[in-house]
Design an enzyme around this catalytic site. Structure first.
Site: not given
Length: 243
Positions: A175, A168-171
């Site tokens: 989110n 996940h690029a933006d954990l």
């Protein structure tokens, strides 16, 4: 249910959709004003500029327009450099959600996506099914609902995705969705499936830690956060990762 990809192309761009969810998706699906005119749109906070919740023929969905963040947003706004249809942000995320669904992981169900060409650039949108009756982990933290038990569930959730190689690029806490005792990960823009590895997994986990601290999880001191929240999260993460 396996994803059944269909593509509709026109002079302006293309729509990629799951025919197993809806046999037809028109360009109007990606226009908030269409849904507003039908009394089938409401906007709720979240993401850059918020997201639109739409009442579609296949049920409640979330319509998200891709927007840039940071300093580059001032120059590019919602435009991305065109490198081919398969490399658009929307096609990549749509297909990753298909992989996530096939693996039985708790993520959003992809319905459709669209890109529109603008010379050397493109803009994009994504429609997913809405996960009803859920709150973000950030909201749970703000409401004082983050305890050791919930922290453990978050650790198990992240580990399930990491075990399958889903990065996940933006954990962050915005989110992670919490619904009763069921958790989901959302917003897989720029995410991908990769070979499991301790380096990127730990880096991903540290991103979540920074998010929690930024949102005030250590209001009673970092030592208290470590004992009450972070240690239970990591314990369950490691246990699930090696299960």
């Amino acid at each position: 249910m396996a994803m059944l990809e269909r593509i509709r192309e026109d002079a302006a761009g293309a729509i990629l959709f799951d025919a197993a969810v809806s046999p037809q998706v028109d360009a109007d699906w990606f226009e908030p004003e269409t849904w507003r005119a039908r009394g089938a749109l409401r906007v709720q906070g979240g993401g850059r500029g918020g997201v639109a919740v739409i009442d579609t023929p296949v049920g409640e969905c979330v319509l998200r327009h891709y927007r840039r963040g940071g300093m580059v947003a001032r120059l590019m706004g919602d435009r991305y450099l065109w490198k081919g249809a398969d490399r658009t942000r929307c096609f990549a995320e749509f297909r990753l959600l298909g992989v996530i669904g096939a693996l039985g992981l708790p993520g959003p169900e992809a319905v459709a996506c669209r890109y529109r060409r603008h010379g050397l650039f493109y803009s994009a949108d994504l429609i997913t099914r809405r996960i009803a009756d859920a709150h973000t982990l950030a909201q749970c933290l703000a409401d004082g609902l983050l305890d050791g038990e919930l922290a453990e569930l978050v650790g198990a959730l992240v580990a399930r995705f990491h075990r399958a190689g889903i990065w996940h690029a933006d954990l962050n806490a915005h989110n992670v969705l919490v619904r009763s005792d069921e958790l989901f990960l959302i917003d897989f823009d720029r995410g991908r499936q990769r070979e499991p590895g301790e380096g990127w997994q730990q880096s991903n986990l540290m991103r979540l830690r920074r998010s929690l601290l930024k949102l005030g999880a250590a209001a009673h001191g970092e030592a208290a956060f470590e004992e009450e929240h972070w240690k239970p999260l990591v314990y369950r993460y490691e246990r699930t990762l090696r299960a």
